[in-house]
Design a protein around this motif. Structure first.
Motif, PDB file in Angstrom:
ATOM      1  N   SER A  32      74.620  38.271  29.314  1.00 41.30           N
ATOM      2  CA  SER A  32      74.611  39.468  28.470  1.00 41.30           C
ATOM      3  C   SER A  32      73.764  40.548  29.110  1.00 41.30           C
ATOM      4  O   SER A  32      72.759  40.255  29.758  1.00 41.30           O
ATOM      5  N   ASP A  33      74.158  41.783  28.882  1.00 43.36           N
ATOM      6  CA  ASP A  33      73.307  42.877  29.352  1.00 43.36           C
ATOM      7  C   ASP A  33      72.168  43.147  28.369  1.00 43.36           C
ATOM      8  O   ASP A  33      71.245  43.891  28.671  1.00 43.36           O
ATOM      9  N   GLU A  34      72.209  42.520  27.187  1.00 36.78           N
ATOM     10  CA  GLU A  34      71.081  42.653  26.258  1.00 36.78           C
ATOM     11  C   GLU A  34      69.996  41.646  26.654  1.00 36.78           C
ATOM     12  O   GLU A  34      70.300  40.597  27.213  1.00 36.78           O
ATOM     13  N   PRO A  40      73.246  37.309  15.050  1.00 37.25           N
ATOM     14  CA  PRO A  40      74.394  37.851  14.322  1.00 37.25           C
ATOM     15  C   PRO A  40      74.115  39.308  13.956  1.00 37.25           C
ATOM     16  O   PRO A  40      73.062  39.616  13.388  1.00 37.25           O
ATOM     17  N   ARG A  41      75.052  40.189  14.265  1.00 36.80           N
ATOM     18  CA  ARG A  41      74.779  41.618  14.030  1.00 36.80           C
ATOM     19  C   ARG A  41      74.568  41.964  12.553  1.00 36.80           C
ATOM     20  O   ARG A  41      73.786  42.866  12.245  1.00 36.80           O
ATOM     21  N   PRO A  42      75.225  41.277  11.593  1.00 32.82           N
ATOM     22  CA  PRO A  42      74.925  41.607  10.192  1.00 32.82           C
ATOM     23  C   PRO A  42      73.434  41.466   9.863  1.00 32.82           C
ATOM     24  O   PRO A  42      72.922  42.132   8.971  1.00 32.82           O
ATOM     25  N   LEU A 125      73.554  52.167  15.016  1.00 36.91           N
ATOM     26  CA  LEU A 125      73.080  50.807  14.756  1.00 36.91           C
ATOM     27  C   LEU A 125      74.124  49.812  15.240  1.00 36.91           C
ATOM     28  O   LEU A 125      75.131  49.573  14.577  1.00 36.91           O
ATOM     29  N   ARG A 126      73.884  49.262  16.428  1.00 39.21           N
ATOM     30  CA  ARG A 126      74.780  48.236  16.960  1.00 39.21           C
ATOM     31  C   ARG A 126      73.992  47.056  17.527  1.00 39.21           C
ATOM     32  O   ARG A 126      74.402  45.923  17.429  1.00 39.21           O
ATOM     33  N   THR A 127      72.843  47.384  18.146  1.00 40.59           N
ATOM     34  CA  THR A 127      72.094  46.334  18.847  1.00 40.59           C
ATOM     35  C   THR A 127      70.719  46.134  18.211  1.00 40.59           C
ATOM     36  O   THR A 127      70.260  46.958  17.412  1.00 40.59           O
TER      37      THR A 127
HETATM   38  C1  LIG Z   1      74.915  46.218  11.651  1.00 39.34           C
HETATM   39  C2  LIG Z   1      76.225  45.506  11.710  1.00 39.34           C
HETATM   40  C3  LIG Z   1      76.650  44.780  10.614  1.00 39.34           C
HETATM   41  C4  LIG Z   1      77.865  44.100  10.651  1.00 39.34           C
HETATM   42  N1  LIG Z   1      78.248  43.393   9.556  1.00 39.34           N
HETATM   43  C5  LIG Z   1      79.400  42.679   9.598  1.00 39.34           C
HETATM   44  C6  LIG Z   1      79.785  41.880   8.488  1.00 39.34           C
HETATM   45  O1  LIG Z   1      79.111  41.828   7.463  1.00 39.34           O
HETATM   46  N2  LIG Z   1      80.942  41.155   8.584  1.00 39.34           N
HETATM   47  C7  LIG Z   1      81.718  41.190   9.714  1.00 39.34           C
HETATM   48  O2  LIG Z   1      82.736  40.502   9.767  1.00 39.34           O
HETATM   49  N3  LIG Z   1      81.374  41.958  10.779  1.00 39.34           N
HETATM   50  C8  LIG Z   1      80.237  42.700  10.751  1.00 39.34           C
HETATM   51  N4  LIG Z   1      79.882  43.474  11.831  1.00 39.34           N
HETATM   52  C9  LIG Z   1      80.776  43.500  13.020  1.00 39.34           C
HETATM   53  C10 LIG Z   1      80.503  42.269  13.884  1.00 39.34           C
HETATM   54  O3  LIG Z   1      79.140  42.201  14.180  1.00 39.34           O
HETATM   55  C11 LIG Z   1      81.344  42.313  15.152  1.00 39.34           C
HETATM   56  O4  LIG Z   1      82.691  42.139  14.785  1.00 39.34           O
HETATM   57  C12 LIG Z   1      80.920  41.210  16.118  1.00 39.34           C
HETATM   58  O5  LIG Z   1      79.603  41.420  16.557  1.00 39.34           O
HETATM   59  C13 LIG Z   1      81.851  41.149  17.327  1.00 39.34           C
HETATM   60  O6  LIG Z   1      81.380  40.168  18.191  1.00 39.34           O
HETATM   61  P1  LIG Z   1      81.722  40.182  19.751  1.00 39.34           P
HETATM   62  O7  LIG Z   1      81.098  38.941  20.299  1.00 39.34           O
HETATM   63  O8  LIG Z   1      83.158  40.409  19.958  1.00 39.34           O
HETATM   64  O9  LIG Z   1      81.009  41.475  20.358  1.00 39.34           O
HETATM   65  P2  LIG Z   1      79.521  41.994  20.320  1.00 39.34           P
HETATM   66  O10 LIG Z   1      78.790  41.464  19.157  1.00 39.34           O
HETATM   67  O11 LIG Z   1      79.615  43.471  20.485  1.00 39.34           O
HETATM   68  O12 LIG Z   1      78.845  41.361  21.621  1.00 39.34           O
HETATM   69  C14 LIG Z   1      79.225  41.743  22.914  1.00 39.34           C
HETATM   70  C15 LIG Z   1      78.055  41.550  23.851  1.00 39.34           C
HETATM   71  O13 LIG Z   1      78.485  41.747  25.195  1.00 39.34           O
HETATM   72  C16 LIG Z   1      77.520  42.523  25.884  1.00 39.34           C
HETATM   73  N5  LIG Z   1      78.163  43.169  27.038  1.00 39.34           N
HETATM   74  C17 LIG Z   1      79.030  44.208  27.036  1.00 39.34           C
HETATM   75  N6  LIG Z   1      79.397  44.522  28.297  1.00 39.34           N
HETATM   76  C18 LIG Z   1      78.746  43.660  29.111  1.00 39.34           C
HETATM   77  C19 LIG Z   1      78.705  43.482  30.527  1.00 39.34           C
HETATM   78  N7  LIG Z   1      79.429  44.249  31.352  1.00 39.34           N
HETATM   79  N8  LIG Z   1      77.924  42.506  31.034  1.00 39.34           N
HETATM   80  C20 LIG Z   1      77.189  41.702  30.204  1.00 39.34           C
HETATM   81  N9  LIG Z   1      77.188  41.838  28.865  1.00 39.34           N
HETATM   82  C21 LIG Z   1      77.960  42.800  28.325  1.00 39.34           C
HETATM   83  C22 LIG Z   1      77.055  43.491  24.808  1.00 39.34           C
HETATM   84  O14 LIG Z   1      75.831  44.104  25.125  1.00 39.34           O
HETATM   85  C23 LIG Z   1      76.929  42.549  23.627  1.00 39.34           C
HETATM   86  O15 LIG Z   1      75.696  41.892  23.635  1.00 39.34           O
HETATM   87  C24 LIG Z   1      78.679  44.169  11.818  1.00 39.34           C
HETATM   88  C25 LIG Z   1      78.250  44.916  12.921  1.00 39.34           C
HETATM   89  C26 LIG Z   1      77.039  45.577  12.873  1.00 39.34           C
HETATM   90  C27 LIG Z   1      76.582  46.371  14.070  1.00 39.34           C
END
Ligand SMILES: Cc1cc2nc3c(=O)[nH]c(=O)nc-3n(C[C@H](O)[C@H](O)[C@H](O)COP(=O)(O)OP(=O)(O)OC[C@H]3O[C@@H](n4cnc5c(N)ncnc54)[C@H](O)[C@@H]3O)c2cc1C
Length: 410
Positions: A32-34, A40-42, A125-127
Motif C-alpha cells: 500500500s502507498d498508505e 475499515p474506512r467507515p 475524507l478518504r484516508t
Molecule cells: C469515511 C468513509 C465511510 C464509508 N462508509 C461506508 C459504509 O458505511 N458502507 C460501505 O459499504 N462503504 C463505505 N465506504 C466506502 C468503502 O470504504 C469503500 O467501498 C472501500 O474502502 C473500497 O475498498 P477498496 O479496497 O476497493 O479500496 P480502498 O479502500 O480505496 O483501498 C485502496 C488502497 O490502495 C492504495 N493504493 C492506490 N494506488 C496504489 C498504488 N499505486 N500502490 C500502492 N497502493 C495503492 C490506496 O492508498 C488505498 O490504501 C466509506 C468510505 C469512506 C471514505
C-alpha cells in the motif's frame, strides 16, 4: 506462485487473506502507498467523531499478517506494472515479478473545480491521514461547511458535531440522498438531523471558497455567504485507474473486469472500488468483499466461482438514526407499486414489481432490515400482504422464511 496485491483496503486485504488461507504454498505480497495497516474506512467517521483513537483504527495487528505468511509492504507505492514481463516497479526503484496480480487500488476523493478549493482549511475524507487532519482542524474551528449531502457528507457532518462546531451541509440537489431516498424520506431525515444540530442549504451549489491564505467563508449560488474556518468536500470518488491505464489495461470509469474479476490482461485481476463490472461501480464494501472473494478463488484455481451482481444496500450510521436503502427506491417507469409508512420520525417504503419487493427505504428503525433483505433476495411474492407489510405487529421475517401461516387482513 507469487501473488502481489496492489492496495491494502478491504478488497486487497480480503483477497490476500483468502489466498493465503486456501493455499499456503502461495507467496502473498500486500502493498500500500498508505503507511497504515488495513483499517475499515467507515471507522474514519468514528475517528472524526472522537469515538475511537488512531491506535484503534487497524482491523488486525501486525502478527495477523505474519501468521498467515502475508508479506506486508506499507509506504510502498507501485509506480508501474509491466504485464508482458509480469513485473511491478515500486516507488523505491525495486522491481518484483508476479505470477498473478491483484489490482485493489480503490478510489480517491474527487474535488470539483470550485475556485478556492485548494486553500488551506479545505479537506476531503478518504484516508486515515485525512481523518487526522480533519480532527485537528475541528479543534480550532467554530464554523464548518460540508459540501455534499450524500452518505459520506452526512456521516462526516454528524461526526463533526462532536467537536461543538456550527455545521452547514450544502447540497446542490433538491433533497438529501437523492439516490437512496425519496422526497418524503429525505424530509424526515433532514428534520431529524436538524434536531441534532445540523444546518442545511439545499438546492444550491457553492460557487467559491474564499479566504486570505486560509479558508474564511464560502459563497453560494444565491450570493449567500457562510462563514467557515474549515470546509469538507464530499463530492464523490474517482477510481484509481492510472496504474492500469498506463499498463494498457482496458478501462472505463474503472478497470474493466469480467465475472471472474479478470482484467483485459492475463493473470491480472481487479476488485473493489477500482473495478468496473458491466459498466457498474458501486463504491461500497459489500461489492468489494464479493469481488475480492471471486478474485481470490480464481487466483487459487477455483475457476467455477463467478461474480454475480449485488443488490445495493446502504446503511447510514448517523448516531441515533438508522437508514437502510436497498435496491430500486425511486422507480421512474410504470409497473411499480409503493407501500409507505410514516410516523414519529420513522419512515418506511417498499417498492414492489409484480408482487415482489425490489427496493426499500427503512429510516429510523433497523428491526425489519434483515427480513426485507431476505424477501428481496428470495423474490417472495408479498402481494397478498402488501397492505400489511409495515403494519405494527406484522411478522415480516415469518413471511420471508415461510415459517408461519400468515393471513392478510380481511
Ligand atoms: C469515511 C468513509 C465511510 C464509508 N462508509 C461506508 C459504509 O458505511 N458502507 C460501505 O459499504 N462503504 C463505505 N465506504 C466506502 C468503502 O470504504 C469503500 O467501498 C472501500 O474502502 C473500497 O475498498 P477498496 O479496497 O476497493 O479500496 P480502498 O479502500 O480505496 O483501498 C485502496 C488502497 O490502495 C492504495 N493504493 C492506490 N494506488 C496504489 C498504488 N499505486 N500502490 C500502492 N497502493 C495503492 C490506496 O492508498 C488505498 O490504501 C466509506 C468510505 C469512506 C471514505
Amino acid at each position: 506462485m507469487r501473488v502481489i496485491s496492489v492496495g491494502n483496503g478491504v478488497a486487497g486485504t480480503t483477497a490476500a487473506r483468502l489466498i493465503a488461507e486456501r493455499d499456503q504454498g502461495v507467496e502473498v505480497v500486500l502493498c500500500s502507498d498508505e503507511p497504515y495497516l488495513y483499517y475499515p474506512r467507515p471507522r474514519l467517521i468514528d475517528l472524526v467523531g472522537c469515538q475511537v483513537s488512531p491506535e484503534q483504527m487497524p482491523q488486525f495487528p501486525p502478527e495477523w499478517y505474519a501468521q498467515r505468511g502475508i508479506t506486508l509492504r506499507l509506504n510502498c507505492r507501485v509506480e508501474a506494472v509491466y504485464p508482458e514481463a509480469r513485473r511491478v516497479l515500486f516507488q523505491n526503484g525495486e522491481e518484483m515479478t508476479y505470477d498473478r496480480l491483484m489490482l485493489a487500488t480503490g478510489a480517491r476523493a474527487w474535488v470539483p473545480p470550485i475556485s478556492g478549493a485548494d486553500l488551506p482549511g479545505v479537506y476531503t475524507l478518504r484516508t486515515l491521514a485525512d481523518g487526522l487532519a480533519l480532527c485537528q482542524a475541528a479543534h480550532q474551528a467554530k464554523h464548518a461547511v460540508v459540501l455534499g449531502g450524500g452518505l459520506l457528507g452526512l456521516d462526516a457532518s454528524s461526526a463533526l458535531l462532536a467537536h461543538g462546531l456550527e455545521i452547514t451541509v450544502v447540497e446542490v440537489m433538491p433533497r438529501l440522498l437523492p439516490r437512496q431516498l425519496d422526497a418524503e424520506g429525505a424530509a424526515v431525515l433532514q428534520a431529524r438531523l436538524e434536531a441534532r444540530g445540523l444546518r442545511f442549504a439545499i438546492g444550491e451549489g457553492c460557487v467559491a471558497i474564499e479566504g486570505d491564505g486560509r479558508v474564511r467563508q464560502i459563497v453560494l449560488q444565491s450570493g449567500r455567504v457562510l462563514p467557515a474556518e474549515m470546509v469538507v468536500i464530499s463530492a464523490g470518488v474517482r477510481a484509481n485507474t492510472a496504474l492500469a491505464q498506463a499498463a494498457g489495461l482496458a478501462c472505463g470509469r474503472g478497470v474493466v473486469v469480467d465475472d471472474r474479476m479478470q482484467t483485459s490482461a492475463p493473470d491480472i485481476y481487479a476488485a473493489g472500488d477500482v473495478a468496473e463490472f458491466r459498466g457498474v461501480m458501486w463504491g461500497i464494501i459489500p461489492a468489494a468483499l464479493a469481488q475480492a472473494r471471486v478474485a481470490a478463488a480464481q487466483i487459487v484455481g477455483e475457476s467455477e466461482v463467478r461474480y454475480e451482481e449485488i443488490v445495493p444496500s446502504t446503511t447510514l450510521k448517523v448516531s441515533g438514526i438508522d437508514l437502510t436503502s436497498i435496491g430500486e427506491v425511486n422507480p421512474e417507469r410504470p409497473g411499480f407499486e409503493e407501500v409507505r409508512f410514516s410516523q414519529d420520525g420513522v419512515y418506511k417504503k417498499a417498492v414492489l414489481r409484480e408482487g415482489r419487493i425490489v427496493g426499500a427505504i427503512i429510516l429510523g428503525d433497523r428491526a425489519e432490515v434483515r427480513a426485507i433483505n431476505q424477501l428481496i433476495a428470495k423474490g417472495v411474492d408479498v402481494s397478498p400482504y402488501a397492505e400489511d407489510l409495515f403494519r405494527p405487529g406484522f411478522d415480516l421475517m415469518a413471511l420471508a422464511q415461510g415459517s408461519a401461516v400468515l393471513r392478510p387482513r380481511v
